[in-house]
Structures are given as structure tokens and as C-alpha cells.
Write a protein that holds these residues in place. Structure first.
Motif, PDB file in Angstrom:
ATOM      1  N   ALA A 165      -4.031   0.921   8.985  1.00  0.00           N
ATOM      2  CA  ALA A 165      -3.275   0.361   7.881  1.00  0.00           C
ATOM      3  C   ALA A 165      -3.741   1.675   6.865  1.00  0.00           C
ATOM      4  O   ALA A 165      -4.936   2.326   6.885  1.00  0.00           O
ATOM      5  CB  ALA A 165      -3.748  -1.087   7.427  1.00  0.00           C
ATOM      6  N   ALA A 166      -2.982   1.790   5.715  1.00  0.00           N
ATOM      7  CA  ALA A 166      -3.262   2.757   4.763  1.00  0.00           C
ATOM      8  C   ALA A 166      -4.766   2.515   4.180  1.00  0.00           C
ATOM      9  O   ALA A 166      -5.436   3.408   3.915  1.00  0.00           O
ATOM     10  CB  ALA A 166      -2.294   2.869   3.551  1.00  0.00           C
ATOM     11  N   GLY A 167      -4.921   1.358   3.717  1.00  0.00           N
ATOM     12  CA  GLY A 167      -6.406   1.078   3.280  1.00  0.00           C
ATOM     13  C   GLY A 167      -7.568   1.557   4.215  1.00  0.00           C
ATOM     14  O   GLY A 167      -8.405   1.983   3.478  1.00  0.00           O
ATOM     15  N   GLU A 168      -7.378   1.304   5.510  1.00  0.00           N
ATOM     16  CA  GLU A 168      -8.294   1.829   6.149  1.00  0.00           C
ATOM     17  C   GLU A 168      -8.559   3.236   6.112  1.00  0.00           C
ATOM     18  O   GLU A 168      -9.558   3.916   6.245  1.00  0.00           O
ATOM     19  CB  GLU A 168      -7.944   1.240   7.644  1.00  0.00           C
ATOM     20  N   ALA A 169      -7.277   3.819   6.271  1.00  0.00           N
ATOM     21  CA  ALA A 169      -7.424   5.434   6.213  1.00  0.00           C
ATOM     22  C   ALA A 169      -8.195   5.841   4.750  1.00  0.00           C
ATOM     23  O   ALA A 169      -8.830   6.953   5.066  1.00  0.00           O
ATOM     24  CB  ALA A 169      -5.977   6.007   6.154  1.00  0.00           C
ATOM     25  N   PHE A 170      -7.772   5.413   3.844  1.00  0.00           N
ATOM     26  CA  PHE A 170      -8.551   5.552   2.339  1.00  0.00           C
ATOM     27  C   PHE A 170     -10.022   5.670   2.776  1.00  0.00           C
ATOM     28  O   PHE A 170     -10.939   6.412   2.304  1.00  0.00           O
ATOM     29  CB  PHE A 170      -7.946   4.553   1.386  1.00  0.00           C
ATOM     30  N   ASP A 171     -10.679   4.348   3.355  1.00  0.00           N
ATOM     31  CA  ASP A 171     -11.941   3.878   3.563  1.00  0.00           C
ATOM     32  C   ASP A 171     -12.648   5.048   4.511  1.00  0.00           C
ATOM     33  O   ASP A 171     -13.640   5.410   3.931  1.00  0.00           O
ATOM     34  CB  ASP A 171     -12.092   2.707   4.218  1.00  0.00           C
ATOM     35  N   LYS A 172     -11.819   5.529   5.534  1.00  0.00           N
ATOM     36  CA  LYS A 172     -12.417   6.330   6.598  1.00  0.00           C
ATOM     37  C   LYS A 172     -12.419   7.721   5.801  1.00  0.00           C
ATOM     38  O   LYS A 172     -13.491   8.540   6.273  1.00  0.00           O
ATOM     39  CB  LYS A 172     -11.542   6.377   7.555  1.00  0.00           C
ATOM     40  N   ILE A 173     -11.373   8.237   5.274  1.00  0.00           N
ATOM     41  CA  ILE A 173     -11.636   9.563   4.569  1.00  0.00           C
ATOM     42  C   ILE A 173     -12.549   9.592   3.249  1.00  0.00           C
ATOM     43  O   ILE A 173     -13.263  10.624   3.415  1.00  0.00           O
ATOM     44  CB  ILE A 173     -10.059  10.123   3.959  1.00  0.00           C
ATOM     45  N   PHE A 215       4.932   2.705  10.305  1.00  0.00           N
ATOM     46  CA  PHE A 215       3.781   3.694   9.607  1.00  0.00           C
ATOM     47  C   PHE A 215       2.893   4.083  10.850  1.00  0.00           C
ATOM     48  O   PHE A 215       2.674   3.215  11.557  1.00  0.00           O
ATOM     49  CB  PHE A 215       3.178   2.906   8.413  1.00  0.00           C
ATOM     50  N   SER A 216       2.225   5.138  10.533  1.00  0.00           N
ATOM     51  CA  SER A 216       1.195   5.649  11.311  1.00  0.00           C
ATOM     52  C   SER A 216       0.165   6.448  10.362  1.00  0.00           C
ATOM     53  O   SER A 216       0.783   7.386   9.887  1.00  0.00           O
ATOM     54  CB  SER A 216       1.511   6.402  12.692  1.00  0.00           C
ATOM     55  N   PHE A 217      -0.984   6.150  10.222  1.00  0.00           N
ATOM     56  CA  PHE A 217      -1.679   6.954   9.445  1.00  0.00           C
ATOM     57  C   PHE A 217      -3.209   7.427  10.151  1.00  0.00           C
ATOM     58  O   PHE A 217      -4.096   8.152   9.645  1.00  0.00           O
ATOM     59  CB  PHE A 217      -2.392   6.213   8.091  1.00  0.00           C
ATOM     60  N   SER A 218      -3.059   7.045  11.681  1.00  0.00           N
ATOM     61  CA  SER A 218      -4.210   7.716  12.396  1.00  0.00           C
ATOM     62  C   SER A 218      -4.356   9.149  12.497  1.00  0.00           C
ATOM     63  O   SER A 218      -5.280   9.759  12.491  1.00  0.00           O
ATOM     64  CB  SER A 218      -4.246   6.997  13.803  1.00  0.00           C
TER      65      SER A 218
END
Length: 367
Positions: A165-173, A215-218
């Protein structure tokens, strides 16, 4: 005003213990106890820690909400609670508490959907939702495009994330950049001082043969991480602000592009954006620009109502009462993967247990 339903909502799907009280579409109280600090050292939400925090915060948060709203628990017309989706253990705490209060007070119980609640909360800010409404929900656990013709009974998934999800991507970056947790607010802050065009990061699922609304944010997350690692391996400084701005732009570009396209394709002239990532300042600006250009009216609640809160659950509960939707049964269960096509979990037809139990319970705790 007085004949509008007065409903208390409980939200415990993740790490926020939220209790909201609404009368119709008017917000009276929005009390939140967050356990985010307890998860920060782990770099993400720990389910067991979240569940225990909900348990400790539940009664004080409910009492704070009642006091803030200036109402008595006896005055309530119903208790609404997030039944799913979310973390199973965390949801169970909320559902159990809601059952206890509903039983003690002799009030109907409404198990509602977390995602539908995120859509319905906008009624507290901008009045009744138009029907149909297109909703873009973006958070740590969800990135979804939903079409709602009736928020209490008909929510149709148009598209969703196929990986992160978009929020997960924000956390990981944010973690790769050593900016801490949660990642959304801190990346937003750094991005304001960076150049969104500095680095050309990929836009996932935007090719002509890709699903129009998924969507894909991986891939984006991996591309950003590799770019940062390559700089570090070469002994070069990482331009944190430019990376944050370029990454953020890649996310919000895809989100807004697909949302506007869905509105056009379905002939819907309203777009609502909700979920924690809806608090992102760049997402709001770009969505406004693209909606204005397409003749679409944008509705985004204030940031505090975008993140998980009890007000959104109360808002959907009040709508259930107002539209005479069936209350939930006492065997209501937490469902960690409750589909958005179920805005609420109704009782079984022809069951009279609810009324009988309430008659018995009226002499209980709050009599």
C-alpha cells in the motif's frame, strides 16, 4: 437536530484507539489514544503491543469522548464498531468493548467496515455524500479505488494495490533514509524542501496494458532503495530532500491520475480522498489541480479525520441508524479481511434475540 441519531463509534483496527460521538452528521467528540510511540522502535506496528494498548486505553478514551460531547451514555441511539478489516487481535478488543457497552446500555450494536467508514467521515466535514461518490482510500494498509452508491449497502471496488500500500511504501523509504517511523509525515516534510523532478522514479502499473485502476508500489520502493544504496556504495551523499520529493511525486502522480480516470470513465463528478496518506500535502494539491482540470469536485476531510479515528465509525453508524439498517447480532465477530463490499455486518433475519437481550439488559450497568 435532536431527532438525528446520536451514535458512539469505536475504532481499533491498528494502533489508534479512537472513540467518536456524532449526532447525525455533526461531530461532537473525537478522542484518540495512540500507541505509535510504542511501535516506533520496531519500525512498524506490532499486533500484540497494539492489542494490549487498546485494552488499557478503551474505557478512559470512551469516558473522555462522552465528557467532550457533553452527553450521557444512556442518551446514545447506538454503538458502532470497526469489525474489519484490520489486525485481528486489535479488532477483537474494540468489538468486545462495543458489545459490552451495547449490552449494558440496551442499545443496538453496528459492526461496520473500516474502509466504508473512511469514506463516510467526509460527511462530518462537507455534509451528505453525493451518490454516487468515487473514493480514493490511501493508508498504511490500503490503497483502494471504490465506487459508493449507498455508503450503508453498496460499495464497489474499482481497483486496489496488488502489493504494498502507499503508506507502507512511505514507511519503508523513510526507514531506508533513516528518518524514523511513521514515514508519511516526515517524508512530506522533507519533500517540501526538495525537487520532485530531481530523480525519475518509476510509476507502477501505468502502461497501456496494465490494469486501469490497480496500484503497485513495490517496484517503486525497490527502485528508490537501490538508488539510495548505490549512492552510499559510491561514497556519495544522499540528497534526502530530493529523494523524498521525487519518491512522493511518483506515488501521488499515480494515485491522482488513476482516481481522475476512474471518475471520468464512470461519469462520476465527485472524488473523495481518505485514509492516512490523504493528509499528505502534495497529494491534496495535485488532486485539486487534476480534479479542477477535469471538472470534478474534490472532497478531502481535514487531516485529523483522514487518519484512523472513532469519528468515522460513529459517522457510518449514524448513517446506519438513519437509514434503518439492521443492527448486528451478539455473535458479531472481528473479521481481519472483511471485504469492502460489506459496509456493515447485519444481524440474521428473523432473529429476536437482540430485542430480548436488550430488554433483559436495561436493568444492568447503567440503570
Amino acid at each position: 437536530m435532536a431527532d438525528e441519531p446520536l451514535v458512539l463509534g469505536i475504532e481499533t483496527s491498528c494502533d489508534e484507539t479512537g472513540v467518536g460521538i456524532v449526532r447525525g452528521t455533526t461531530l461532537l467528540a473525537d478522542a484518540i489514544a495512540s500507541s505509535v510511540d510504542e511501535h516506533a522502535r520496531f519500525g512498524g506496528v506490532v499486533p500484540e503491543v497494539a492489542s494490549r494498548a487498546h485494552l488499557e486505553a478503551m474505557v478512559p478514551t470512551i469516558e473522555r469522548a462522552l465528557k467532550e460531547a457533553g452527553v450521557s451514555a444512556r442518551d446514545l441511539d447506538g454503538i458502532a464498531v470497526t469489525a474489519g478489516p484490520g489486525l485481528a487481535g486489535a479488532l477483537l478488543v474494540g468489538v468486545s468493548a462495543a458489545k459490552a457497552y451495547a449490552y449494558a446500555l440496551g442499545k443496538p450494536l453496528y459492526g461496520v467496515n473500516h474502509l466504508a467508514s473512511h469514506i463516510c467521515v467526509d460527511q462530518l466535514e462537507h455534509g451528505a455524500l453525493p451518490e454516487p461518490t468515487m473514493a480514493l482510500l490511501v493508508s498504511g494498509g490500503h490503497s483502494s479505488l471504490l465506487l459508493s452508491t449507498d455508503i450503508t449497502s453498496d460499495v464497489r471496488p474499482m481497483g486496489a494495490t496488488i502489493d504494498d500500500a502507499a503508506g507502507e511504501a512511505f514507511d519503508k523509504i523513510a526507514r531506508v533514509l533513516n528518518l524514523g517511523f511513521p514515514g508519511g509525515p516526515v517524508i512530506d516534510r522533507y519533500a517540501k524542501e526538495g525537487d520532485p523532478k530531481a530523480i525519475a522514479f518509476p510509476r507502477g502499473l501505468t502502461g497501456p496494458r496494465d490494469p486501469a485502476y490497480d496500484f503497485s508500489f513495490s517496484g517503486l520502493k525497490t527502485a528508490v532503495a537501490r538508488w539510495i544504496e548505490a549512492r552510499r556504495a559510491a561514497g556519495e551523499d544522499v540528497p534526502v530532500r530530493d529523494v523524498a520529493a521525487s519518491f512522493q511525486e511518483a506515488v501521488v502522480d499515480v494515485l491522482t491520475r488513476k482516481a481522475v480516470r476512474a471518475c471520468k470513465d464512470e461519469g462520476v463528478d465527485h472524488l473523495m480522498i481518505g485514509g492516512g496518506v490523504a493528509a499528505n500535502s502534495r497529494l491534496r494539491v495535485l488532486a485539486q489541480e487534476r480534479c479542477e482540470a477535469a471538472g470534478i469536485r474534490l472532497r478531502v476531510p481535514r487531516p485529523k479525520l483522514c487518519t484512523d479515528n472513532g469519528a468515522m465509525v460513529a459517522a457510518l453508524g449514524a448513517e446506519m441508524v438513519a437509514r434503518n439498517r439492521a443492527a448486528s447480532d451478539w455473535d458479531l465477530s472481528a473479521d481481519s479481511s472483511l471485504p469492502v463490499t460489506d459496509p456493515h455486518v447485519p444481524g440474521h433475519a428473523h432473529t429476536h434475540t437482540h430485542d430480548h437481550v436488550h430488554e433483559v439488559s436495561k436493568e444492568n450497568l447503567y440503570s
